[in-house]
Design an enzyme around this catalytic site. Structure first.
Site, PDB file in Angstrom:
ATOM      1  CE  LYS A 378       1.307  64.286  58.945  1.00  0.00           C
ATOM      2  NZ  LYS A 378       0.350  64.851  59.917  1.00  0.00           N
ATOM      3  CG  HIS A 403       4.803  64.631  56.586  1.00  0.00           C
ATOM      4  ND1 HIS A 403       5.298  65.239  57.707  1.00  0.00           N
ATOM      5  CD2 HIS A 403       3.823  65.473  56.132  1.00  0.00           C
ATOM      6  CE1 HIS A 403       4.652  66.369  57.936  1.00  0.00           C
ATOM      7  NE2 HIS A 403       3.746  66.534  56.998  1.00  0.00           N
ATOM      8  CG  HIS A 429       1.964  71.778  55.499  1.00  0.00           C
ATOM      9  ND1 HIS A 429       2.540  70.746  54.795  1.00  0.00           N
ATOM     10  CD2 HIS A 429       1.416  71.207  56.611  1.00  0.00           C
ATOM     11  CE1 HIS A 429       2.348  69.611  55.431  1.00  0.00           C
ATOM     12  NE2 HIS A 429       1.662  69.863  56.555  1.00  0.00           N
ATOM     13  CG  HIS A 430       4.980  70.932  58.944  1.00  0.00           C
ATOM     14  ND1 HIS A 430       4.212  71.003  60.083  1.00  0.00           N
ATOM     15  CD2 HIS A 430       4.524  69.862  58.243  1.00  0.00           C
ATOM     16  CE1 HIS A 430       3.331  70.014  60.082  1.00  0.00           C
ATOM     17  NE2 HIS A 430       3.494  69.300  58.972  1.00  0.00           N
TER      18      HIS A 430
END
Length: 522
Positions: A378, A403, A429-430
């Site tokens: 980010k 990101h 992690h998404h």
């Protein structure tokens, strides 16, 4: 007066008090044999230790007693008791069922023909075979002395083996505080054994580290790092509260003169250090006067053991520095995105989920250190988008999604386990358990466990905390939302763990509040 009356007041089990003893088990179905054996050895002393007699009158009783007293030195064992081979069965039980190969077994028989010596020696692991008729008092004394010497030497070898085993086990992970404790404990055990056995031992250091770390203390003070015997529960205690009088003065002398101080019943060895004031090895309960060989061993120990300790402290300092850099970078990133203590809470939630899932300590340590960098990508996202109070449009959402790849590209080339894990977290992690996440559309266990844990912890804390674009949700609302995403966005097992630890989640939130300015203060 008959012979029986001579032994009328004698108990079945003589107890020798005031000093340590050699345990001798007499197994015979004739009470007279027990009485005569005890009489013949009544004043027996070997290496300042007498005999503690234990009596058994059947093979079955002998087996039970042996399980209660695994430290029996000698078994004087009759062959024929309740059965013709009861004694041989006891010998087999000791070696095979009880798995004891230290106790010395002397077979005594009044009927040699029942168990021929040649067959018994070949087929059973016994150490001597005697006919009762040939065992005079003098011969019994001689055989017990020689057998105890064998037992003593075997136990010294076994203690050395155990000490070396501890050192070998610790060497695989020598440069961690826990392993160092095992390493030093193993050396103390081996050294104590080589000196003939000591009652108590302590390794005393000025390092502010150990199994119970000491905070806010001067590095010039000394503390017990690890100990045995009377010092087993003294880890972390100051030297002055553990030793007093002459013993404390001997420690001060060893520090002052940087040498080994020998006293009658204890010694203090100074262990030199290049990075601090050094350490002390305290040994008490010395069983005999030390020889030149004993003192040489102590000199080798004192010259070399501190090197290992210094290396561990240096490694620990490097690890702490790396950890602080990662944490500060994560906190700086979090501050850029709105502030708060999201990173600290996330690390603790990840630790909770990982521990309950079954991760090892080393795995948990890596995960906790890597988590602060999960959103490092980010940094490439404009603040105007990150801090936008309203809903993002499709173009802005696409930019934010980038990101994940940005973070991975930034970290992927590192060879360090922590940074490699952080790269994995940044990218994945998404990802969703059902395959509808991004950037790669992974599903189920294709997603690394670290990433599944981080994903759940990230969403939980983001919903439960206030953000520039939303108010904090109640814990009930957050848990209901996550429950609805069980098997869809999140790993079902991890969701179950999260739901089962509501109290711990509340405790983490209470301990690390965001402390952000309210809307009217902005």
């Amino acid at each position: 007066m008959s012979d029986e009356l001579l032994f009328l007041d004698e108990s079945e089990e003589d107890v020798v008090t005031g000093r340590s003893t050699w345990k001798v088990l007499i197994v015979d179905d004739e009470p007279e044999v027990h009485a005569v054996t005890k009489l013949a050895l009544s004043d027996f002393v070997f290496q300042e230790k007498g005999i503690e007699f234990i009596s058994a009158y059947t093979g079955a009783e002998a087996k039970d007693i042996f399980l209660e007293h695994p430290d029996i030195a000698i078994v004087l064992l009759d062959v024929v008791m309740e059965t013709d081979d009861a004694g041989l069965q006891v010998a087999d039980f000791i070696r095979n069922d009880a798995n004891n190969h230290f106790t010395r077994i002397i077979l005594r028989t009044g009927q040699p023909g029942q168990a021929p010596e040649k067959d018994v020696i070949i087929n059973y692991d016994i150490n001597d075979y005697k006919s009762k008729t040939e065992l005079t008092a003098q011969k019994l004394f001689t055989v017990v002395i020689s057998t105890l010497r064998s037992y003593r030497d075997i136990m010294v070898i076994e203690e050395n083996r155990q000490g070396l085993e501890k050192i070998i086990e610790a060497s695989a992970d020598l440069f961690s505080i826990h392993s160092l404790e095992s390493f030093i404990d193993g050396i103390i055990q081996q050294l104590s054994s080589l000196l003939g056995g000591t009652q108590d031992a302590a390794y005393i250091t000025s390092a502010v580290a150990g199994p119970r770390p000491i905070d806010n203390q001067s590095s010039s003070d000394f503390y017990v790092f690890t100990g045995k015997g009377d010092f087993a529960d003294d880890e972390g205690r100051p030297l002055e509260s553990v030793l007093r009088g002459d013993q404390l003065e001997s420690c001060r002398r060893a520090l002052r003169e940087r040498e080994i101080v020998y006293e009658d019943e204890y010694l203090v060895a100074y262990c030199n250090s290049k990075t601090m004031r050094g350490s002390l090895l305290y040994l008490s309960g010395l069983p005999r006067k030390l020889t030149k060989t004993d003192k040489h061993l102590l000199e080798i120990f004192s010259q070399n053991v501190q090197i290992a300790f210094d290396n561990v402290l240096l490694t620990k300092d490097i690890e702490d520095t790396q950890r602080e850099i990662v944490e500060r970078l994560g906190q700086a990133l979090e501050k850029q995105m709105g502030g708060g203590k999201h990173i600290q809470r996330m690390a603790l939630i990840c630790e909770l989920l990982g521990r309950e899932y079954g991760l090892e300590k080393e795995e948990l340590d890596i995960l906790k250190l890597a988590v602060p960098l999960h959103d490092v990508g980010k940094l490439r996202i404009p603040e105007s988008i990150l801090l936008k109070p309203g809903k993002l449009n499709e173009e802005e959402q696409a930019i934010v999604r980038n990101h994940a790849e940005f973070g991975y590209e930034l970290l992927k080339d590192s060879r360090r386990p922590i940074i490699k894990t952080a790269a994995l977290l940044a990218r994945d992690h998404h990802e969703y358990w059902d395959g509808n996440g991004y950037p790669r559309g992974l599903k189920g266990e294709e997603i690394h466990l670290y990433c599944r844990i981080t994903s759940l912890a990230d969403v939980f804390d983001a919903l439960h905390a206030r953000r520039c674009y939303k108010d904090a949700w109640s814990l009930d609302k957050v848990l209901d939302t996550i429950r609805q995403q069980r098997g869809r966005q999140f790993d079902p097992r991890l969701v179950d763990i999260l739901l089962a630890n509501r109290d711990k989640l509340e405790a983490i939130a209470f301990a690390y509040p965001d402390d952000l300015p309210q809307e009217e203060d902005v």
